[in-house]
Structure formats: C-alpha cells, structure tokens
Design an enzyme around this catalytic site. Structure first.
Site, PDB file in Angstrom:
ATOM      1  N   ASP A  88      11.317  20.711  -5.896  1.00  0.00           N
ATOM      2  CA  ASP A  88      10.123  20.437  -7.033  1.00  0.00           C
ATOM      3  C   ASP A  88      10.646  19.106  -7.943  1.00  0.00           C
ATOM      4  O   ASP A  88      11.727  18.720  -7.415  1.00  0.00           O
ATOM      5  CB  ASP A  88      10.609  21.643  -7.934  1.00  0.00           C
ATOM      6  CG  ASP A  88      12.098  21.759  -8.594  1.00  0.00           C
ATOM      7  OD1 ASP A  88      12.912  21.556  -7.728  1.00  0.00           O
ATOM      8  OD2 ASP A  88      12.285  21.898  -9.826  1.00  0.00           O
ATOM      9  N   GLU A 150      14.762  23.324  -9.555  1.00  0.00           N
ATOM     10  CA  GLU A 150      15.990  22.452 -10.360  1.00  0.00           C
ATOM     11  C   GLU A 150      15.526  22.077 -11.616  1.00  0.00           C
ATOM     12  O   GLU A 150      16.241  22.093 -12.609  1.00  0.00           O
ATOM     13  CB  GLU A 150      16.529  21.728  -9.262  1.00  0.00           C
ATOM     14  CG  GLU A 150      18.035  21.083  -9.765  1.00  0.00           C
ATOM     15  CD  GLU A 150      17.748  19.852 -10.641  1.00  0.00           C
ATOM     16  OE1 GLU A 150      18.706  19.574 -11.421  1.00  0.00           O
ATOM     17  OE2 GLU A 150      16.874  19.251 -10.768  1.00  0.00           O
TER      18      GLU A 150
END
Length: 451
Positions: A88, A150
């Site tokens: 991500d 994250e």
C-alpha cells in the site's frame, strides 16, 4: 564483482519492469474509493512471487487490507528468513505539484519517480531481486510477507501475526522499509521513535459572537487554542511537556548545511530544539501540530469563534512508552487551558518505539553484506519516524533477529510529492540482501550463530 552481485545485475531489468507495473496500481488503502486497487495490487504481488518460484503463496486478510504470504522451505538444518515489505502507498496529494504523473513511473537522472517507487514497493522489488538472484532456490528458507495497510497504521497486523504465527515464524526478520544515510552510504536502522496522537478541542462560548460587540472581553476559541498549542514548546523549540522520556543517540555528525538542504528550510528559518541534530531526530520526543479545524478564510466573518480543534502528533523516544506519553500530553493540554477555556482531548493512535541490540553474528553478517554490496561500512542509524509494527514483530517472535533496512535516501521524499527511488540504491540493497541470504546458510557459521 562477486557472482551474487553479477546475478542481481542480471535480474534487475525484469525486477524494475515488475516494480513499474506495481507503481501503476493506485494501492491507497486510506482511500475507500481505491480499495479495489489495493486488492488488485495484492493479486499482482501474489502472481510475481509465484512466478519467482515460491511454491506456497496466499493472499490473507484479517478484517483489513489484503496481505500476501509466500513461503520457500528451508533446506535441512538451514534457518528461515522472513522478508517484509508493504504494497500500500500514501495518497499522492496535489497531482499538479508532481513533475510527472504520480502513478506513471518516470526515470530522470538515475531516479525513478512515482508514488510507491521507494516506499515501499521497492522493498518488494528488493526481495524479488534477491530471490531471483539465487535462481528461485536460495540456500535458506525464505518467507515473504507483504502487508497492505502499513500506511494506515497496520491496524490488523496484530490479528495477522496471531492467526498466521507459525507461517510467519523465522530466525531472522528483514524489514525493508527504512532509509540510508546517502545514495553511497548504507544504514542499518537500530532505533525508531514511537508515535502517539490526539485531537484537542477548545471551547470558550456556547455560540459565536459579533467581534466588535464582544472582542476584548470574551475569548475566542481559536486564540485560546493557539495559546494552548504554543505551550507545548519553550522559546527554543524544545518540547515543554513534563514526564517524557529522552534516550541517547549514536555519535554521528549531521552537518547544519545538510539539515537545511534535506529539510528544505527557508532562508532565515532556524532549527528548533537543543542538543545534537541526531539526538533531536532520533532520541528526543517531538510534538507537531498536523491539522487545525476552524473557519476557513474564505468563509470568515467578524465573529468570535466558539470552538476550534487541532490534531497533535507526538514522537516518542526509544525506551519510552507511547501510551504513558499520550497521557502526559493529555495532562499538559488539560492543565494549560488559557482563560478557563474548556479543553477536551480525544486520544488517537499509539505505536511503540523500538531499539535493536544490533550485536552478534547475524548483524555481523549483515554488515559484511552491506560492505561488500556498497563498498562502504553501514552506519548504525536511528530513525525519527515510526514503524510501530516492528515492536509487534519483536513481541510475536522474541527470539528472532530483526534487521531494518531499506532503499530510501535523503532525496526520496517518501510521503511527499515527487517521491523517487535511486536506481543505484535498489541494486546495492538487493545485492546486500542476496549476499545476506547466502551468508546465513553457512554450515559452521550457522551453528555458531545458534540458528
């Protein structure tokens, strides 16, 4: 050039092509409208790992973003190494400020620009390059864990570690999500500050008032909030909240001219705080106001504003407890309300700091790999930012040796506009990781390490 370095160089063109394909996927988990892109990103990572030679690849989710686990079994007697990265990325911000489209990887002057080129899809690329350099059959067990949230604080990581504990167990954990001292000088991250944040609301009136009729008598909430926020620092910019922990930092020179260049300080703007630069960046608490809610200028009228809010972010020095620091910050805000203003503090995220005892044979092997790949000794560096999940890994696998590495450098601009990856750093980081996998497989050396 060693055989390993030569093999890394051979696989880099394909690795770069795969990295560019990943960068084109807008995997911003923080944006609900792009959740499908995050799922597409996980599927792309899963496919790349399968094609690289991992026989056991799965996409998992424990109520949050999809993550990928890939496993290559260890030969008899060999250790297992867990390689971590995340797929991500941060939102791109104002696209007009990018010099090239944020999700179209573009090379300029030896750097690859685009959101996620460095943080942290380059971590995935590093792991792929190291694995492919060993022909898909490294001399140690390799588990790759690629997380998908994250950049949103890893809220479901604890659940994933609990649900897949045995699958993710390893003797050595390599977390490729940090930076380097420069494109020519590697770093081994040995400490990270923790994180705590909150929203503070100040209320002074039960409704807005005409500023001409009541100004000078009734306090407005914005002015009260400004005074309250100003109390968080002394005149030199040191944090003024009582009860916060301070650690010690390595004796590393960080010249004033580099501070100005790397931070982008405007002419005439001075540094804040006291102590060495690395002490302030790595080992002291820091408090920053990162957002304010009040009337926008375009909508402003001659009115005393009754309520205003701010989001306050605090970095916690290694050795401190983030929850206790948030409590100290809350007490300070409640006790320093000007003019009797009502203060309400709503706690936010908490992430613990972490310090690594980077001694012993595994760390010696890592430093040797850095030296061979970079032609320079690695600096044991702290990081002022926070990666709270490292403490979660340490708690889940207390016997594992944790290595925090990465491909970023001072010009990467992770989380900002025009993020970029130095392509030479990618090659050196991948070479170091491939060399480390080879080193950890040594027979007698492995026995001496207790692996």
């Amino acid at each position: 050039m060693t055989d390993v370095a030569a093999r890394v160089r051979e696989v880099l063109p394909s690795v770069r092509a795969d990295l560019e394909a990943l960068v084109r996927i807008e995997s911003v988990w923080a944006d609900p409208a792009r959740r499908d892109e995050v799922r597409r990103s996980a599927e792309a990572v899963s496919k790349l790992l399968s094609e690289a030679g991992f026989g056991d690849v799965r996409i998992i989710s424990e109520g949050g973003a999809p993550a990928v686990i890939a496993h290559h079994p260890a030969p008899p007697g060999a250790p297992t190494v867990l390689l971590y990265a995340h797929h991500d990325v941060q939102p791109e911000g104002d696209r007009a400020q990018w010099h090239s489209p944020p999700f179209e990887p573009t090379e300029r002057d030896g750097r690859l620009y685009g959101r996620g080129t460095a943080d942290d899809k380059a971590g995935i690329a590093t792991h792929l390059a190291a694995f492919r350099a060993h022909g898909g059959n490294p001399p140690v067990g390799v588990t790759v864990f690629v997380e998908g949230e994250e950049e949103s604080g890893s809220p479901s990581l604890g659940a994933m570690l609990a649900a897949h504990r045995d699958e993710l167990a390893a003797d050595v954990i390599v977390i490729a999500d940090s930076d380097n001292w420069s494109p020519d000088l590697p770093s081994l991250t040995v400490s990270l500050r923790g994180l705590a944040d909150c929203v503070v609301e100040v209320a002074t009136l039960d409704h807005g008032l005409h500023s001409g009729m009541w100004g000078g008598v009734a306090p407005d909430a914005v002015t009260a909030l400004i005074r309250l926020l100003a109390s968080l620092h002394d005149d030199d910019g040191n944090v003024a909240v009582e009860g916060l922990h301070e650690a010690s930092a390595a004796d590393v020179d960080f010249p004033a001219e580099r501070v100005r260049r790397d931070a982008g300080l405007l002419d005439g703007v001075r540094e804040i705080g006291s102590g060495s630069v690395v002490q302030r960046l790595w080992a002291k608490p820091a408090i920053t106001v990162i957002g304010i809610d009040t009337t926008p200028i375009a909508s402003a009228s001659n009115t005393l504003i009754p309520r205003a809010r701010a989001k306050v972010s605090m970095r916690v020095a290694p050795g401190g407890d983030a929850a206790e620091h948030l409590a100290a910050l809350t007490r300070h805000l409640e006790q320093h309300a000007p003019w009797g203003a009502r203060v309400t503090v709503t706690p936010g995220d908490v992430g613990q700091p972490y310090a690594i005892d980077a001694t012993g044979p595994v760390y010696d092997a890592a430093r040797a790999a850095f030296r061979q790949a970079w032609g320079a000794d690695a600096i044991d560096a702290g990081v002022g930012g926070s990666i709270p999940f490292i403490a979660e890994f340490a708690k889940a696998y207390p016997e594992a040796k944790i290595l925090v590495t990465g491909v970023e450098d001072p010009d990467t601009q992770a989380h900002s506009i025009n993020e970029s990856l130095h392509l030479g750093v990618l090659e050196r980081a991948a070479t170091a990781e491939a060399l480390l996998l080879e080193s950890l497989a040594g027979g007698q050396e492995r026995s001496d390490r207790g692996l």
